[in-house]
Every structure is written in structure tokens, then in C-alpha cells.
Design a protein around this motif. Structure first.
Motif: not given
Length: 210
Positions: A53-56, A140-141, A168-172
Motif C-alpha cells: 500500500f505504502s509504495i503504491s 478530498w477524493v 486514490a479511490s481504489l487504495l482507500i
């Protein structure tokens, strides 16, 4: 020398207020359970997932810098959130080293408990910071979900690079899924642990009565 310290410790325990002694022993018991947790395979899995997650997040936030004029804070969120996760990973690795080396291998339990307590304080602070950024990222997203577009860069009030916004949406969303899985796994593990402990206690009672 060792026997002198052991005698001293026994004397301190004997002279300690029963209430304070009970509180201290319960506190140490909780820290010992924490030590056991940080020697489990689940923590290693969590570190690997968190690294992904962090790297992405850092990659998207840095590579797509200034490509979301609609909401520039999305880039800031991804970079700050990813960096905070790396800080948590570092603290978790220190906790694993404390539990495996100092507590288990070196058998310096008192020192290991103190170090673990300090580590947990820092982890709590990072957890608050992490949660704050996560909530801000959600705002924000998703508040721009209905007006965001990725076809006309000249319309800066609604434009955001498609890959950046979708990432951003997918990671959240995946953060939510990961939290739910971790929560269910933790509850299940504790439930099974309590059931096993209860079963063992009943078995011991039956053997004593027999």
C-alpha cells in the motif's frame, strides 16, 4: 549477584501494596500478550501488505504530482499517508525485534516490556495521525466523485488525471477491506483463544475433581 537481585525483587513484591501489585501484574500480562502477538506470522503479513500500500501511494502521489488541479490535496494525501505507513512499518519491525530478541531470546523481559511500552506510545501517536489523514483523504477524493472528469485538462475546476483519481479511490477502498479483514481475524483469534483457555480450565478442574 543474580541471587541478590532475585531476593531484592522478591522483597519488593512482598512489600508492595496488593492493589498496586495486581495492577502491575495485569499490566505485565497485557504486555506479555503483546510480545506474543509480535512474534506471530500475522504481523509479518501485515507488514508485507502495508509495504504494498505504502509504495503504491507514494508512487502515485509523486509520479502524478500537479496532475489533479481539481483537488491538489489528493497528491498530498497519498504522499503523507504512504510515508506514515512506512513509519508504522519501521516501528513494527522494532517491536518484532524487541519481542523475538530481547524478550524471547535474551530473556530480558523487564527491559523488553519497557521498550515495547515506548514503542506502543509512538504507534498510538502514528495511528491518530494515520487515521486523520485517512479521513481527510476520504473527504478530498469522494466529495469530488460526481464532478470529476479526466478528458479536458483545460477545465481545471473539474479535471484530475484519471489514473491518479482512480488509484486514490481504489487504495482507500482497499484500506477499508483490509481493516475489515484484520478486525474479523483479530476477533476470531481472540474468541478461539478464549474458548481454548476455557476448555483447558474445565479439563483441569475435571481432572482435579476426579
Amino acid at each position: 549477584m543474580a541471587s541478590m537481585f532475585a531476593t531484592q525483587d522478591a522483597s519488593n513484591i512482598a512489600n508492595e501494596n496488593p492493589v498496586n501489585l495486581w495492577i502491575r501484574l495485569k499490566f505485565e500480562e497485557r504486555l506479555d500478550k503483546t510480545m506474543k502477538y509480535y512474534t506471530s506470522k500475522m504481523v509479518i503479513v501485515q507488514i508485507i501488505v502495508a509495504c504494498g500500500f505504502s509504495i503504491s501511494e507514494l508512487s502515485c502521489g509523486i509520479n502524478y504530482s500537479n496532475q489533479c488541479p481539481m483537488e491538489p490535496a489528493i497528491n498530498t494525501f497519498l504522499v503523507a499517508h504512504g510515508a506514515t505507513k512506512f513509519a508504522w512499518i519501521f516501528l513494527t519491525i522494532l517491536a518484532i525485534a524487541d519481542a523475538r530478541l530481547i524478550y524471547k531470546k535474551m530473556n530480558r523481559k523487564s527491559l523488553a516490556r519497557r521498550l515495547m511500552l515506548i514503542n506502543l506510545v509512538f504507534q498510538s501517536l502514528f495511528a491518530v495521525w494515520f487515521f486523520s489523514w485517512f479521513i481527510a483523504g476520504n473527504i478530498w477524493v469522494f466529495r469530488n466523485k460526481n464532478r470529476y472528469q479526466s478528458n479536458d485538462p483545460t477545465n481545471t475546476s473539474t479535471y484530475c488525471y484519471g489514473d491518479l483519481y482512480q488509484a486514490a479511490s481504489l487504495l482507500i477502498s482497499m484500506e477499508y477491506v483490509g481493516f475489515i479483514i484484520t478486525f474479523i481475524g483479530t476477533v476470531k483469534r481472540r474468541f478461539i483463544s478464549r474458548r481454548l483457555k476455557h476448555a483447558m480450565n474445565n479439563k483441569v478442574k475435571h481432572e482435579i475433581m476426579a
